[in-house]
Design a protein around this motif. Structure first.
Motif, PDB file in Angstrom:
ATOM      1  N   ASP A 755       0.804  -1.210   0.000  1.00 27.37           N
ATOM      2  CA  ASP A 755       0.000   0.000   0.000  1.00 27.37           C
ATOM      3  C   ASP A 755       0.838   1.261   0.000  1.00 27.37           C
ATOM      4  OD1 ASP A 755      -2.284  -1.464   0.013  1.00 27.37           O
ATOM      5  OD2 ASP A 755      -2.446  -1.522   2.213  1.00 27.37           O
ATOM      6  N   THR A 756       2.131   1.097  -0.222  1.00 30.16           N
ATOM      7  CA  THR A 756       2.999   2.268  -0.235  1.00 30.16           C
ATOM      8  C   THR A 756       2.567   3.217  -1.331  1.00 30.16           C
ATOM      9  OG1 THR A 756       4.785   0.867   0.506  1.00 30.16           O
ATOM     10  CG2 THR A 756       5.402   3.006  -0.378  1.00 30.16           C
ATOM     11  N   ASP A 757       2.583   4.435  -1.075  1.00 30.10           N
ATOM     12  CA  ASP A 757       2.196   5.439  -2.059  1.00 30.10           C
ATOM     13  C   ASP A 757       3.137   5.353  -3.267  1.00 30.10           C
ATOM     14  OD1 ASP A 757       1.785   9.050  -1.996  1.00 30.10           O
ATOM     15  OD2 ASP A 757       1.193   7.498  -3.424  1.00 30.10           O
ATOM     16  N   SER A 758       2.529   5.138  -4.475  1.00 28.07           N
ATOM     17  CA  SER A 758       3.349   4.956  -5.673  1.00 28.07           C
ATOM     18  C   SER A 758       4.157   6.200  -6.010  1.00 28.07           C
ATOM     19  CB  SER A 758       2.438   4.595  -6.856  1.00 28.07           C
ATOM     20  OG  SER A 758       1.501   5.626  -7.073  1.00 28.07           O
ATOM     21  N   LYS A 759       3.692   7.341  -5.576  1.00 27.88           N
ATOM     22  CA  LYS A 759       4.410   8.566  -5.903  1.00 27.88           C
ATOM     23  C   LYS A 759       5.736   8.658  -5.156  1.00 27.88           C
ATOM     24  CE  LYS A 759       0.285  11.223  -7.070  1.00 27.88           C
ATOM     25  NZ  LYS A 759      -0.497  12.434  -6.796  1.00 27.88           N
ATOM     26  N   SER A 760       5.775   8.136  -3.943  1.00 26.15           N
ATOM     27  CA  SER A 760       7.011   8.214  -3.151  1.00 26.15           C
ATOM     28  C   SER A 760       7.880   6.970  -3.294  1.00 26.15           C
ATOM     29  CB  SER A 760       6.658   8.425  -1.673  1.00 26.15           C
ATOM     30  OG  SER A 760       5.886   7.330  -1.199  1.00 26.15           O
ATOM     31  N   TYR A 761       7.342   5.955  -4.003  1.00 21.17           N
ATOM     32  CA  TYR A 761       8.083   4.691  -4.133  1.00 21.17           C
ATOM     33  C   TYR A 761       9.139   4.817  -5.223  1.00 21.17           C
ATOM     34  CZ  TYR A 761       9.007  -0.131  -5.494  1.00 21.17           C
ATOM     35  OH  TYR A 761       9.616  -1.314  -5.837  1.00 21.17           O
ATOM     36  N   THR A 762      10.383   4.395  -4.909  1.00 25.58           N
ATOM     37  CA  THR A 762      11.491   4.408  -5.869  1.00 25.58           C
ATOM     38  C   THR A 762      12.079   3.015  -5.936  1.00 25.58           C
ATOM     39  OG1 THR A 762      12.009   6.714  -5.373  1.00 25.58           O
ATOM     40  CG2 THR A 762      13.711   5.406  -6.497  1.00 25.58           C
ATOM     41  N   PRO A 763      11.884   2.259  -7.032  1.00 27.73           N
ATOM     42  CA  PRO A 763      12.407   0.885  -7.125  1.00 27.73           C
ATOM     43  C   PRO A 763      13.925   0.883  -7.203  1.00 27.73           C
ATOM     44  CG  PRO A 763      11.518   1.579  -9.233  1.00 27.73           C
ATOM     45  CD  PRO A 763      11.192   2.670  -8.267  1.00 27.73           C
ATOM     46  N   GLN A 764      14.498  -0.236  -6.790  1.00 32.33           N
ATOM     47  CA  GLN A 764      15.942  -0.412  -6.774  1.00 32.33           C
ATOM     48  C   GLN A 764      16.341  -1.462  -7.801  1.00 32.33           C
ATOM     49  OE1 GLN A 764      17.780   1.641  -4.932  1.00 32.33           O
ATOM     50  NE2 GLN A 764      15.859   2.568  -4.161  1.00 32.33           N
ATOM     51  N   ILE A 765      17.621  -1.443  -8.214  1.00 27.07           N
ATOM     52  CA  ILE A 765      18.128  -2.407  -9.185  1.00 27.07           C
ATOM     53  C   ILE A 765      18.018  -3.810  -8.593  1.00 27.07           C
ATOM     54  CG2 ILE A 765      20.150  -3.176 -10.470  1.00 27.07           C
ATOM     55  CD1 ILE A 765      21.065  -0.314 -10.621  1.00 27.07           C
ATOM     56  N   GLY A 766      17.468  -4.769  -9.400  1.00 29.33           N
ATOM     57  CA  GLY A 766      17.306  -6.143  -8.964  1.00 29.33           C
ATOM     58  C   GLY A 766      16.008  -6.391  -8.231  1.00 29.33           C
ATOM     59  N   GLU A 767      15.243  -5.346  -7.919  1.00 28.57           N
ATOM     60  CA  GLU A 767      13.998  -5.516  -7.175  1.00 28.57           C
ATOM     61  C   GLU A 767      12.893  -5.985  -8.113  1.00 28.57           C
ATOM     62  OE1 GLU A 767      10.896  -2.849  -4.485  1.00 28.57           O
ATOM     63  OE2 GLU A 767      12.750  -1.987  -5.251  1.00 28.57           O
ATOM     64  N   GLN A 768      12.023  -6.907  -7.605  1.00 28.55           N
ATOM     65  CA  GLN A 768      10.878  -7.361  -8.373  1.00 28.55           C
ATOM     66  C   GLN A 768       9.703  -6.418  -8.124  1.00 28.55           C
ATOM     67  OE1 GLN A 768      10.352 -11.503  -7.214  1.00 28.55           O
ATOM     68  NE2 GLN A 768      11.035 -12.122  -9.262  1.00 28.55           N
ATOM     69  N   VAL A 769       9.047  -6.051  -9.198  1.00 33.14           N
ATOM     70  CA  VAL A 769       7.921  -5.132  -9.114  1.00 33.14           C
ATOM     71  C   VAL A 769       6.798  -5.669  -9.995  1.00 33.14           C
ATOM     72  CG1 VAL A 769       9.339  -3.098  -8.634  1.00 33.14           C
ATOM     73  CG2 VAL A 769       8.873  -3.753 -11.010  1.00 33.14           C
ATOM     74  N   GLN A 770       5.625  -5.106  -9.802  1.00 34.62           N
ATOM     75  CA  GLN A 770       4.462  -5.472 -10.607  1.00 34.62           C
ATOM     76  C   GLN A 770       4.201  -4.343 -11.619  1.00 34.62           C
ATOM     77  OE1 GLN A 770       0.333  -5.489  -9.031  1.00 34.62           O
ATOM     78  NE2 GLN A 770       0.564  -7.720  -9.137  1.00 34.62           N
ATOM     79  N   VAL A 771       4.085  -4.685 -12.934  1.00 35.82           N
ATOM     80  CA  VAL A 771       3.938  -3.705 -14.005  1.00 35.82           C
ATOM     81  C   VAL A 771       2.522  -3.854 -14.593  1.00 35.82           C
ATOM     82  CG1 VAL A 771       4.844  -2.835 -16.176  1.00 35.82           C
ATOM     83  CG2 VAL A 771       6.388  -3.895 -14.528  1.00 35.82           C
ATOM     84  N   THR A 772       1.739  -2.803 -14.431  1.00 34.28           N
ATOM     85  CA  THR A 772       0.355  -2.857 -14.935  1.00 34.28           C
ATOM     86  C   THR A 772       0.321  -2.889 -16.458  1.00 34.28           C
ATOM     87  OG1 THR A 772       0.215  -0.448 -14.884  1.00 34.28           O
ATOM     88  CG2 THR A 772      -0.529  -1.628 -12.934  1.00 34.28           C
ATOM     89  N   GLY A 773       1.276  -2.281 -17.123  1.00 28.34           N
ATOM     90  CA  GLY A 773       1.295  -2.250 -18.584  1.00 28.34           C
ATOM     91  C   GLY A 773       1.584  -3.592 -19.208  1.00 28.34           C
ATOM     92  N   LEU A 774       2.068  -4.576 -18.407  1.00 28.48           N
ATOM     93  CA  LEU A 774       2.358  -5.918 -18.930  1.00 28.48           C
ATOM     94  C   LEU A 774       1.341  -6.921 -18.426  1.00 28.48           C
ATOM     95  CD1 LEU A 774       6.241  -6.043 -18.621  1.00 28.48           C
ATOM     96  CD2 LEU A 774       4.874  -5.588 -20.649  1.00 28.48           C
TER      97      LEU A 774
END
Length: 931
Positions: A755-774
């Motif tokens: 639930d982290t606010d997407s605006k303040s979230y900054t992904p890091q190299i190697g981190e797994q994330v969820q991509v809505t466009g895919l």
């Protein structure tokens, strides 16, 4: 038009071998030359709109033969200068007759086109009475026509000659035209007076019957038949009266049945005619038609005499038909001469209608033919104030309407019946079309006309071509004074676009091919007209080719007139007196063409002035003017340097683009091969994955079962030794252990979104994330964010840069590869539902529906179905579609009923988020987006 009397000399066309590789020396009467010549002449006549002019002439003809010949553009063209001059003399003589008479001087009303009848007779077909009468009327009318012509010659006077001088526009010289040219046409004709009398003796053409006097046998047969018919009629009247008096019939009835005369009698009273022959019975059967016994011999005689009469009539018709066959050639010759007279009067009436004047035909030099001219002319073509006949028609008709409304003696224009009077009062009544002067000096062989577009270059050139054809055909010209024009054996034109997809000819190829054919058949007496010579190719090569062609034409034709926008062609005048320039006048005050030809001048295209006059953007005009300055000869060297530099820069830019495109193409191919290799093994990997998951689930089930067995065994053992007050604690302990086992093996949400606010979230190299466009798939961050907007992620072999707003973080305990799965112990239905479940998008979050690619799985075809059936199939397809998917609904064009119902369902269905109706790229198909 077939020119059968052309007399050429063998001329070797000495052209440069590279320029005219197809041109060869041909005898003008060789089959190849004649065929090509006829084709080019036919095309030239169409180009110059000669058939349209001939249709104008057809309105003034008086016979069906003349009308048909003019409508089909088959009017004669003089094959020699003498023939053309003869045709002009005939026109002048006819014009003299028209001016002298207030009504048409000759009556063509009895002339019929009997050529078809002659063809039937020649093919041994028996001519009918009406056909024989048509030939008789034509022969009588032809004879009367000749008598009227002779009477016209005898009554001609000097006043008529003076009036004619005004028509032909002479300058006061004694220019006497007699009717002799018209009389000469019919002078040697055989009017077949004896044949005409013979047909009139045998046939009554008013009643269309063969007369008794046609033969003695016919007269005897008809006399005997008349007596027999009277006897038979008297007999039948008596019998019929007896039958009526006996009440056997309502009224006396005598009729004919089966070619025999008989009486009517009731069936019940047929005994009143004993031995009578029943020939027929009425439809009701109540009345018999009987031949009395006494009438049988008389009827037999009637049939015999009737057959004899028909045979004799056929013999008479056959005799007259054979007479016509014997005279066929002379009758055809007579028809041709009558046609010649009709066309002469049609040309004269046409000349009066357009205020035409008789041209003077000159030889190849400047000497007139058969005219005594004392003045030495310096012009080979001298035509003042000529107007194109096709453009002149509308103004003449409107002017004649005005005169008709203001004059009691109304002027009748040509109506196809030969009715025509003078229209000299119309001279100068209209300024449209603009009269032009054509002045070409003696010795000039090539005229180059330049000037603006829409200035009238092509129209002026066409007018010269039409004037040449009219003078050859013996027609007067709509001009002033006495026009002078050379006689041309051929008029050949290259005007318009000759592009042909069928023959694989471009605009330039068609243009140059036609010019090559023209050079192959042209002679030293030919007129060549070429529009926009050398156009359709590189200007420098076009100028070179055009110059070479004009140099060739200078030595091989009588006159060549070309139009061009190439200013360099105007410089040919400086190289020889055989070249001449002409320009179309352009008014810089009104910025409009005046349509006047300035002979001896060089014209400008005035393209910028014309563009400015029609409201073109002034910035574009100014920029074009700058380019004009740069293109001037003194700026050519500087322009070439600038052009070379710009070409080098353009080449370098294109080479760099090509290298980048090659590199990108190689990367795409590598990626394509990787994905293809993975796709080929996709089935095997899926089977292995399912087997592995099945094994893991079975192993976890076995482990859970053994753990539960241990708990149950301990619980049972505890029950045996525990006291009653220990039961509750024992049960609670067992339930706690079972809950621990169940919790250890329960599935967890592998894709729980933080639930982290997407605006303040900054992904890091190697981190797994969820991509809505895919499609909400997991991807790995491979590059730290370079800015505040995008991040480079990798999903499988695909690397893509996506917006940060489309990235969602997942719990750290769940950041694993996509192939990792938690153990599941719930029911199979519950398991499947959880696999398909996707987290709902947050408010304002863009939903991805995957690529918009149509396949058989996401397409429902409603074409050919009824509305109810289509509604059912569409509802089922929507229900079967997965979340966040697209559905292609093919409803076709049709009557629109299925399409209307489909759009209504899509508009009201709760799962449809939106839909896109058919587009120009996808007619008959609507794309629906399903949530």
């Amino acid at each position: 038009m077939q020119l059968t009397n052309l007399l050429f000399t063998s001329v070797a066309l000495k052209a440069p071998p590279v320029l005219f590789p197809k041109v060869k020396a041909l005898s003008s009467n060789s089959p190849e030359s004649l065929t090509l010549s006829q084709t080019l002449q036919s095309e030239t006549l169409e180009t110059l709109e000669w058939p349209s002019l001939c249709k104008q002439l057809s309105s003034f003809t008086s016979t069906t033969m003349g009308f048909s010949a003019a409508q089909k553009a088959k009017i004669p063209l003089g094959q020699t200068p003498e023939e053309s001059h003869k045709l002009l003399d005939q026109t002048a003589a006819a014009a003299s007759a028209l001016m002298m008479m207030d009504s048409p001087p000759l009556d063509f009303s009895g002339i019929e086109d009997v050529s078809g009848i002659l063809n039937s007779a020649a093919s041994r077909e028996l001519l009918s009475i009406s056909e024989l009468c048509a030939i008789r009327r034509t022969l009588r009318a032809a004879k009367l026509l000749f008598e009227n012509l002779k009477q016209l010659v005898n009554t001609g006077d000097c006043s008529e000659t003076e009036r004619l001088s005004l028509l032909v526009g002479s300058r006061g010289e004694a220019f006497i035209i007699r009717y002799l040219p018209l009389l000469e046409i019919l002078k040697h004709c055989n009017f077949q007076v004896e044949l005409e009398h013979k047909i009139g003796f045998c046939i009554d053409c008013n009643l269309l019957i063969i007369l008794d006097r046609a033969s003695e046998d016919l007269e005897i047969i008809r006399s005997e038949r008349k007596r027999n018919s009277e006897s038979l009629d008297s007999l039948l009247k008596g019998v019929s009266s007896q039958i009526f008096q006996a009440g056997a019939i309502d009224r006396p009835l005598i009729t004919k049945r089966r070619s025999r005369m008989c009486v009517g009698i009731r069936a019940s009273h047929r005994h009143l005619l004993p031995d009578g022959v029943i020939l027929n019975v009425s439809g009701s059967g109540a009345t018999y038609f009987m031949e009395p016994k006494e009438a049988i011999e008389l009827n037999n005689m009637e049939v015999k005499l009737s057959n004899s009469e028909k045979a004799e009539e056929i013999a008479i018709l056959s005799l007259l038909t054979s007479e016509i066959v014997e005279s066929e050639i002379e009758i055809r010759y007579l028809l041709d001469r009558i046609l010649e007279v009709d066309l002469a009067f049609a040309r004269a009436a046409y000349a009066q209608w357009m205020n035409g004047v008789c041209p003077i035909i000159t030889s190849q030099g400047c000497d007139p033919i058969n005219f005594s001219e004392e003045e030495d002319y310096a012009l080979s073509v001298d035509i003042a104030g000529i107007q194109h006949p096709l453009l002149l028609e509308s103004s003449l008709r409107s002017s004649s309407d005005v005169i008709t409304s203001n004059s009691g003696n109304s002027v009748h224009l040509g109506d196809g019946n030969g009715t025509m009077t003078s229209l000299s009062m119309l001279r100068g009544a209209s300024d449209y079309p603009v009269p032009i002067d054509i002045k070409i000096k003696c010795g000039t062989k090539v005229v180059v006309i330049s000037g603006p577009n829409t200035g009238g270059k092509t129209a002026s050139m066409k007018t010269l071509g039409v004037a040449s054809l009219m003078s050859k055909a013996g027609m007067f010209l709509p001009a002033k004074n006495r026009p002078r024009i050379p006689w041309f054996d051929l008029v050949l034109a290259d005007i318009g676009d000759h592009q042909s997809l069928e023959q694989s000819l471009s605009t330039f190829s068609g243009h140059i091919t036609r010019i090559c054919n023209i050079l192959e058949v042209a002679s030293r007496e030919s007129l060549i007209l070429i529009d926009e010579i050398g156009s359709g190719t590189d200007p420098s090569e076009g100028v070179a080719l055009s110059t070479s062609i004009l140099q060739y034409l200078k030595d091989h034709v009588n006159l060549a007139v070309v139009t061009t926008h190439y200013a360099d062609l105007s410089l040919l005048k400086e190289k020889g007196s055989q070249f001449e320039n002409a320009a179309m006048e352009f008014s810089l005050e009104t910025l409009q063409p005046t349509y006047q030809v300035l002979w001896g001048s060089t014209g400008n295209s005035n393209a910028l002035s014309i563009a400015k006059s029609i409201g073109f953007d002034l910035n574009i005009i100014e920029r074009a003017q700058q380019w004009v300055e740069q293109l001037k000869p003194e700026n050519q060297q500087e322009r070439k340097g600038l052009l070379y530099q710009s070409l080098v820069e353009e080449r370098n830019r294109l080479e760099a683009q090509a290298r980048r495109a090659g590199s990108l193409h190689a990367e795409i191919l590598d990626l394509y091969h990787e994905i293809q290799n993975e796709a080929e093994d996709l089935g095997g990997r899926e089977t292995a994955l399912r087997a592995k998951e099945t094994q893991q689930v079975q192993q976890e089930l076995k482990t859970a079962k053994s753990q539960l067995d241990v708990v149950i065994q301990e619980f049972e053992n505890g029950l045996r030794i525990a006291s009653a007050d220990q039961f509750n604690s024992l049960i609670r302990k067992s339930e706690s252990e079972i809950a621990s086992v169940v919790e250890a093996h329960c599935p967890h949400d592998a894709y729980s979104v933080n639930d982290t606010d997407s605006k303040s979230y900054t992904p890091q190299i190697g981190e797994q994330v969820q991509v809505t466009g895919l499609g909400r798939k997991l991807a790995t961050v491979v590059e730290a964010p370079e800015d505040e907007e995008t991040v480079l992620v990798q999903h499988g072999q695909i690397k893509v840069r996506v917006k940060k707003s489309n990235i969602r973080s997942i719990a750290s305990s769940e950041r694993n590869t996509e192939t990792r799965h938690a153990p599941r112990l719930k029911r199979q239905g519950q398991h499947s539902k959880e696999l398909q479940a996707l987290p709902e998008p947050k408010n304002g979050e863009e939903v991805s529906y995957g690529p918009l690619v149509q396949t058989s799985k996401n397409t429902v075809d409603l074409r050919g179905k009824r509305v109810e059936e289509a509604s059912y199939h569409l509802e089922m397809a929507i229900s079967a579609s997965g979340p966040y998917s697209v559905l292609f609904v093919i409803h076709g064009m049709g009557t629109g009923a299925v399409k209307e119902r489909a759009l209504e369902i899509l508009n009201n269905h709760p799962r449809i988020v939106k839909y896109e109706q058919e587009s120009p790229m996808n007619y008959g198909c609507t794309v629906a987006y399903i949530k």
